[in-house]
Design an enzyme around this catalytic site. Structure first.
Site, PDB file in Angstrom:
ATOM      1  N   GLN B 127       1.102  -0.941  -0.397  1.00 10.43           N
ATOM      2  CA  GLN B 127      -0.048  -0.341   0.151  1.00 10.43           C
ATOM      3  C   GLN B 127       1.100   1.405  -0.103  1.00 10.43           C
ATOM      4  OE1 GLN B 127      -1.627   0.255   4.288  1.00 10.43           O
ATOM      5  NE2 GLN B 127      -3.587   2.225   3.178  1.00 10.43           N
ATOM      6  N   GLY B 128       0.335   2.494  -1.130  1.00  5.53           N
ATOM      7  CA  GLY B 128       1.371   3.205  -0.791  1.00  5.53           C
ATOM      8  C   GLY B 128       1.039   4.307  -0.641  1.00  5.53           C
ATOM      9  N   SER B 130       0.845   6.790   2.785  1.00  6.67           N
ATOM     10  CA  SER B 130       1.763   7.580   4.035  1.00  6.67           C
ATOM     11  C   SER B 130       2.965   8.233   2.835  1.00  6.67           C
ATOM     12  CB  SER B 130       2.389   6.909   4.840  1.00  6.67           C
ATOM     13  OG  SER B 130       1.310   7.001   6.140  1.00  6.67           O
ATOM     14  N   SER B 162       4.474  -1.698   4.230  1.00  6.87           N
ATOM     15  CA  SER B 162       4.787  -2.910   4.453  1.00  6.87           C
ATOM     16  C   SER B 162       5.164  -3.699   3.840  1.00  6.87           C
ATOM     17  CB  SER B 162       4.250  -3.601   5.579  1.00  6.87           C
ATOM     18  OG  SER B 162       3.994  -2.305   6.739  1.00  6.87           O
ATOM     19  N   GLU B 245     -10.005  -1.803   6.048  1.00  9.94           N
ATOM     20  CA  GLU B 245      -8.664  -2.533   6.986  1.00  9.94           C
ATOM     21  C   GLU B 245      -9.649  -2.623   8.260  1.00  9.94           C
ATOM     22  OE1 GLU B 245      -5.761   1.138   7.805  1.00  9.94           O
ATOM     23  OE2 GLU B 245      -3.987  -0.799   8.377  1.00  9.94           O
ATOM     24  N   GLU B 376      -2.472   8.886  19.826  1.00  9.40           N
ATOM     25  CA  GLU B 376      -3.225  10.374  19.287  1.00  9.40           C
ATOM     26  C   GLU B 376      -4.572  10.365  18.448  1.00  9.40           C
ATOM     27  OE1 GLU B 376      -0.231   9.116  19.983  1.00  9.40           O
ATOM     28  OE2 GLU B 376       0.588   9.433  21.751  1.00  9.40           O
TER      29      GLU B 376
END
Lengths: 358, 393
Positions: B127-128, B130, B162, B245, B376
């Site tokens: 997965q691309g 971030s 990942s 997800e 957070e």
């Protein structure tokens, strides 16, 4: 697997929530607690009229034949509303034991007589005429003694531990308590007559089941307290402005409330799971009950503390409902076994191969 | 309210459990510190074995190579795999995120080309999303996708991807409108990781392993037919990916926690030479009991969220707390395991006791409160979207 309340269960919960919200605004609760009786008998009659007291009792004694799953939905609401009446004591603690004498259970279901359960004391019993026995001894710190007409008493006789129903009387002292919505009392018995519910030596299974039921019920009330404390905290954080902004915009205010929400949902899962396990006769129901009580009680106390902090000074006042929610939560935390004691039981079951809890 | 398996669910579970017992190779089990290369090869074979038996993508539609079963069955597969200590396999990103995105938004041609290979592990996907400047604030991403006739040219950098080093394809979110900012002007793409101009550089984690990567794209090209969903609607597609997800992620995570808690109980109950057990210490007993309770709460909350998911297609709000609480629980549980080892817990690699399980798991758990939404960010989501508190941004 479908772990959601059914439409009927949701309707029951909504009905109880609407009734208690309408009948117990803050001013009314304060007036009831300040009254000589200290509890709300008219509301009790309304609850009985709706069939709520016998909800989990067999139809043969006037009950609705439902289960603990339905009871925990009701108890979440009695906790949230800080119900000043012995619903948990009568419907969950006493009534299932009274079912051994249908006429006593029917009387409880009708709302004519409230009850509580006293199981910690040094009472001895001797047979008298017929079904009657004479009880002697002292029972300290009985929950809801101030609002209970009758007391189900656990005592000792020649044949072992037994259970008796004391319809009225005994020397009673209602004590000052931090939680004024559930006052504790002391009962002294000096030869009063009581009706046998479980013969000496035959009470073990009923008392074990009663303990599990009590823990799940207390946990369900804790759930309601957590929800109400969270609602109050969120409402304050949305409406109170400082520095020109609603204070909920600050993460130091918002994130503790998010933590309460997480606690609330995890507690609800444990309470529903334990109630389902009891109804389904699962062998681990006792373990599930101990887990639910330990977690939900801690969550309720923490929820009240966080919301008091979010409210700041106004939350620290006598007039604000948070102080009553906190004190009821503190009571729940120690009744039926403290968190430390419950976790010791859980550890014994898992780490010492002691099998499942009773 | 019914927590029990239906007769059909129970039969499916029993059959699967027997099948795992008979088919999962021992060297894949356990989650100890490991040789990354050997693990990846074995993990790819395991995915193929799962797919041939029909246990990969059970919730996918039949026309896409799945079994068309409800999410309850998907959860049963995840639970049973984790309970038997079968490994998290290398195809997880593909099966849980990329595949469902293709099923929801892909063309028939894209689905036919990729879904069967995704199921068997013949295609590994990454997965691309971030970027160095777009982590929690994903909408700040800057990867450029320039349309030139029937080609798309990519320039930019992705990070924290990942398994990108082993991946054949990447589900890539890029900015197709150079004038745009924020959620608008993004497009979802299928990138062939073997294309010229695509370079992968592994990032070594604090565990010592290179599990995730940077992806540098310098004029890498792909055909315009590789757009997933409408051009400029990439944000909506990405949200679907993330929803998938969230759907059953909690079940997989909690099942892995259950395995770690079971190992912790086992460790605490081991007697030393004098017959003493850590499990006899009252303070430790209380801490373990707390984790047993938290685990039970997470498991049951997953089942509630799953019930809502099956009914309405959307996970209930209660599911939003699972990843947050699981990550904190896993950090406590693994730290406790390492603490019980005492000074032995300082040993690494082949010198470490129990295959360095606790050393590896404890360090890896530090990523749990960061990956897939930091704690957070997750508390902020609960505060704003569930509790209705005012936006802090």
């Amino acid at each position: 697997m479908d772990f959601r309340p059914t439409p009927e269960q949701t309707m029951l919960r909504d009905q109880v929530r609407e009734l208690l919200t309408a009948r117990l605004p803050h001013e009314r609760l304060e007036a009831v607690l300040a009254s000589p009786a200290g509890w709300d008998r008219p509301l009790w009659q309304e609850l009985a009229g709706l069939g709520l007291i016998g909800i989990a009792l067999p139809e043969a004694v006037g009950g609705a034949g439902l289960g603990l799953v339905e009871e925990v939905l009701v108890l979440e609401e009695t906790g949230a509303a800080l119900l000043p009446a012995p619903y948990l004591a009568t419907a969950l603690l006493a009534a299932p034991l009274l079912a051994a004498r249908p006429e006593l259970a029917q009387e409880a279901v009708s709302g004519a007589r409230t009850w509580t359960l006293a199981r910690e004391g040094d009472v001895t019993a001797e047979p008298a005429a017929g079904d009657a026995w004479r009880l002697r001894g002292t029972l300290p710190l009985i929950p809801d003694l101030g609002s209970a007409d009758g007391v189900v008493v656990v005592g000792q006789a020649a044949g072992g531990v037994g259970i008796w129903a004391l319809r009225e009387g005994g020397r009673r002292a209602v004590l000052d308590t931090t939680d004024e919505t559930r006052r504790l009392g002391v009962l002294e018995l000096d030869g009063e007559e009581a009706i046998v519910l479980a013969a000496p030596g035959e009470a073990g299974a009923a008392l074990a089941a009663a303990r599990i039921r009590a823990r799940v019920a207390l946990a369900a009330e804790a759930l309601g307290i957590t929800r109400r404390a969270l609602d109050l905290g969120v409402e304050h954080a949305r409406t109170r402005t400082q520095f020109g902004k609603a204070i909920g915009v600050y993460q130091a205010v918002a994130h503790p409330l998010a933590d309460t929400y997480a606690d609330l949902e995890l507690a609800r899962s444990l309470v529903w799971r334990a109630a389902w396990a009891v109804d389904a006769g699962e062998p681990d129901a006792g373990l599930d009950a101990a887990m639910a009580k330990s977690f939900a009680a801690d969550a309720a106390v923490a929820a009240c503390e966080r919301s008091i902090q979010v409210h700041a000074s106004i939350g620290f006042t006598w007039e604000h409902p948070l102080q009553r929610l906190l004190k009821r939560a503190q009571g729940i935390a120690v009744l039926g076994g403290s968190g430390v004691a419950l976790r010791a039981e859980i550890a014994a079951a898992v780490l010492d191969g002691a099998g499942t809890l009773e | 309210m019914d927590l029990g398996d239906s007769a059909a669910e129970a039969a499916f579970r029993a059959e699967l459990r027997d099948w795992i017992e008979a088919n999962c190779p021992d060297e894949l089990r356990g989650g100890d510190a490991r040789d990354q290369h050997a693990f990846e090869a074995a993990s790819r074979r395991w995915l193929g074995t799962l797919a041939r038996a029909g246990y990969a993508g059970v919730t996918w539609p039949v026309r896409c190579g799945g079994q068309g079963l409800s999410q309850v069955y998907g959860a049963i597969v995840l639970e049973e795999l984790a309970r038997s200590a079968a490994p998290p396999h290398i195809g997880l990103v593909g099966l849980n995120m990329c595949g469902p995105t293709l099923i929801a938004f892909g063309t028939e041609e894209q689905q036919g080309r990729h879904l069967p290979q995704l199921l068997t592990g013949e295609e590994i996907w990454c997965q691309g999303f971030s970027e160095p400047g777009a982590g929690s604030d994903l909408a700040a991403l800057r990867m450029r996708a320039d349309f030139r006739g029937d080609r798309i040219v990519l320039n930019g950098q992705k990070v924290w991807s990942s398994f990108a080093h082993a991946a054949d394809f990447c589900l890539l979110l890029a900015r197709s409108d150079p004038e745009s900012s924020g959620h608008r002007g993004l497009t979802m793409l299928i990138l062939d990781m073997h294309a010229p101009g695509a370079e992968v550089r592994p990032i070594r984690q604090l565990t010592g392993e290179p599990e995730f990567n940077e992806i540098f794209l310098t004029g890498a090209e792909l055909p315009a037919a590789n757009v997933i969903g409408p051009v400029g609607e990439g944000w909506r597609v990405a949200m679907t990916t993330l929803l998938h997800e969230r759907g059953t992620l909690g079940v997989a995570l909690t099942a892995a926690l259950e395995y770690n808690v079971a190992r912790l109980v086992e460790l605490a109950c081991m007697a030393d030479d004098d017959g003493r057990r850590a499990a006899d210490d009252p303070l430790l007993r209380d801490r373990i009991a707390r984790e047993l309770i938290e685990l039970a709460a997470l498991r049951t909350t997953n089942l509630r969220a799953l019930s809502n998911l099956v009914d309405s297609g959307v996970p209930g709000p209660e599911g939003s707390v699972v990843k947050l609480r699981w990550s904190e629980a896993n950090r406590r549980v693994t730290a406790l395991g390492q603490e019980l080892l005492g000074v032995d817990g300082l040993l690494a690699g082949s010198d470490a006791p129990l295959g360095a399980f606790w050393q590896y798991q404890q360090l890896r758990s530090l990523g749990n409160t960061i990956e897939a939404g930091t704690s957070e960010v997750l508390r902020g989501i609960v505060a704003e979207r569930v509790l209705g508190l005012p936006r802090s941004r």
